[in-house]
Enzyme design. Structure first.
Site, PDB file in Angstrom:
ATOM      1  N   GLY A 189      -9.804   4.745   5.363  1.00 43.26           N
ATOM      2  CA  GLY A 189     -11.017   4.001   5.013  1.00 43.26           C
ATOM      3  C   GLY A 189     -11.721   3.520   6.256  1.00 43.26           C
ATOM      4  O   GLY A 189     -12.267   2.407   6.302  1.00 43.26           O
ATOM      5  N   ALA A 190     -11.736   4.370   7.284  1.00 43.03           N
ATOM      6  CA  ALA A 190     -12.221   3.948   8.615  1.00 43.03           C
ATOM      7  C   ALA A 190     -13.712   4.184   8.814  1.00 43.03           C
ATOM      8  O   ALA A 190     -14.232   3.904   9.888  1.00 43.03           O
ATOM      9  CB  ALA A 190     -11.434   4.694   9.695  1.00 43.03           C
TER      10      ALA A 190
ATOM     11  N   TYR B 133      -7.310  -3.256 -10.261  1.00 41.49           N
ATOM     12  CA  TYR B 133      -7.285  -3.638  -8.832  1.00 41.49           C
ATOM     13  C   TYR B 133      -6.119  -4.588  -8.541  1.00 41.49           C
ATOM     14  O   TYR B 133      -5.329  -4.337  -7.620  1.00 41.49           O
ATOM     15  CB  TYR B 133      -8.618  -4.295  -8.469  1.00 41.49           C
ATOM     16  N   VAL B 134      -5.980  -5.655  -9.323  1.00 46.95           N
ATOM     17  CA  VAL B 134      -4.903  -6.610  -9.028  1.00 46.95           C
ATOM     18  C   VAL B 134      -3.532  -5.987  -9.266  1.00 46.95           C
ATOM     19  O   VAL B 134      -2.571  -6.287  -8.554  1.00 46.95           O
ATOM     20  CB  VAL B 134      -5.052  -7.945  -9.804  1.00 46.95           C
TER      21      VAL B 134
ATOM     22  N   ASN C  88      -5.813   1.121   4.667  1.00 48.39           N
ATOM     23  CA  ASN C  88      -6.915   0.221   4.320  1.00 48.39           C
ATOM     24  C   ASN C  88      -7.779   0.752   3.171  1.00 48.39           C
ATOM     25  O   ASN C  88      -8.361  -0.021   2.426  1.00 48.39           O
ATOM     26  CB  ASN C  88      -7.755   0.009   5.588  1.00 48.39           C
TER      27      ASN C  88
ATOM     28  N   SER D 245      -5.087  -7.834  -0.927  1.00 44.72           N
ATOM     29  CA  SER D 245      -6.157  -8.771  -1.302  1.00 44.72           C
ATOM     30  C   SER D 245      -5.493 -10.071  -1.715  1.00 44.72           C
ATOM     31  O   SER D 245      -4.395 -10.057  -2.313  1.00 44.72           O
ATOM     32  CB  SER D 245      -6.941  -8.205  -2.489  1.00 44.72           C
TER      33      SER D 245
ATOM     34  N   ARG E  48     -16.328   2.739   7.363  1.00 41.16           N
ATOM     35  CA  ARG E  48     -17.205   1.563   7.280  1.00 41.16           C
ATOM     36  C   ARG E  48     -16.339   0.335   6.985  1.00 41.16           C
ATOM     37  O   ARG E  48     -15.120   0.444   6.827  1.00 41.16           O
ATOM     38  CB  ARG E  48     -18.264   1.755   6.185  1.00 41.16           C
TER      39      ARG E  48
END
Ligand SMILES: NC(=O)c1ccc[n+]([C@@H]2O[C@H](COP(=O)([O-])OP(=O)(O)OC[C@H]3O[C@@H](n4cnc5c(N)ncnc54)[C@H](OP(=O)(O)O)[C@@H]3O)[C@@H](O)[C@H]2O)c1
Length: 255
Positions: free
Chosen positions: A13-14, A157-158, A89, A142, A16
């Site tokens: 995920g580099a 997501y969680v 990431n 997160s 941005r």
């Protein structure tokens, strides 16, 4: 000379956001960087920035939510001379909405990207780290993993971030005293495309209260810059700590 000088780091995920800022912070600290994401134009632009800092950059264009691409990436990385640091990431916040409204294909894609890909990359990169007796694995999670009820509308997501944290802490125990560390990083509330995407969603679909919360966070200036989050991550990376959940606030003071 820093601990990271001459090391090779893979950042997923580099292209941005937090990943880009972390890749540049690693390059500033003396590391060579392998940049992974789907968007080739973004990867190429970050690679130019890394090179302008005097470090080597290479790019891997891959969709980590695709098992086929993941397998291809694992094989390619095994051929690389040695990755000493991995910053897992890349992630997705989708699907969002009530549990009755989301598509199971989207849940599966998120599980693959946010959890399976991290496990697969760590598994491919660990042999080199263990062999040389030094390695750094950071899995970007997160704060919501620690308070899942605060993110109604983001069940997938969680769920994935909680799974990612369990993977990390368990892996740290598995490789204890080998010189390889594994830690979770909760990057804070960061001004990136992911935050902007949530603000752009239809409030009725993702939940009005949740939407309002994210709009307010932005309007009230509560988001930190990706560079600030990346700097905190780099300060943590200088330690021998393992099996920890790092945050921006808990980062050692800068020099
Ligand atoms: N921003 C926040 O407030 C916040 C808060 C807590 C945690 N986080 C976590 O921090 C990390 C980075 O978030 P961010 O805000 O910087 O996100 P972002 O701005 O959306 O960037 C995400 C990066 O991941 C890549 N990516 C997305 N899907 C991918 C896929 N299928 N395969 C490969 N790469 C993919 C994207 O590039 P392509 O689209 O080109 O593939 C992009 O480079 C994530 O793990 C996120 O969960 C962020």
């Amino acid at each position: 000379m820093s601990l990271l000088t001459g090391r090779t780091a893979l950042v997923t995920g580099a292209g941005r956001g937090i990943g880009r800022a972390t890749a540049l912070a690693l390059a500033k600290a003396g590391a060579d960087v392998i940049l992974l994401a789907r968007s080739r134009d973004q990867l190429s632009s970050v690679a130019d920035e890394v090179r302008s800092l005097g470090r080597t950059a290479s790019t891997v264009a891959a969709d980590l939510s695709s098992l086929k691409d993941l397998d291809r990436t694992r094989r390619a990385l095994k051929q690389v001379e040695g990755v000493d640091i991995v910053i897992n990431n890349a992630a997705t916040i989708t699907p969002m909405g009530t549990t009755t409204s989301i598509e199971m294909d989207d849940v599966l894609s998120a599980m693959i990207l946010n959890v399976v890909a991290v496990t697969a990359l760590n598994s491919a990169l660990l042999p080199h780290m263990l062999q040389q007796g030094w390695g750094r694995i950071v899995n970007v999670s997160s704060g919501l993993a620690g308070r899942p009820a605060d993110f109604v509308g983001g069940n997938t997501y969680v769920t994935t971030k909680a799974g990612l944290e369990a993977h990390t802490i368990n892996l740290a125990a598995e490789v204890e005293r080998t010189g390889v560390t594994a830690n979770v990083y909760r990057p804070g509330i960061v001004d990136t495309g992911m935050q902007a995407w949530i603000r752009e969603q239809d409030p009725q679909r993702i939940g009005e209260a949740l939407h309002e919360r994210f709009v307010s966070l932005h309007e009230e200036g509560n988001l930190i810059a990706p560079e600030q989050s990346a700097d905190a991550l780099l300060r943590h990376l200088g330690s021998e700590a393992t099996g920890q959940v790092w945050t921006v606030a808990s980062a050692p003071a800068g020099t």
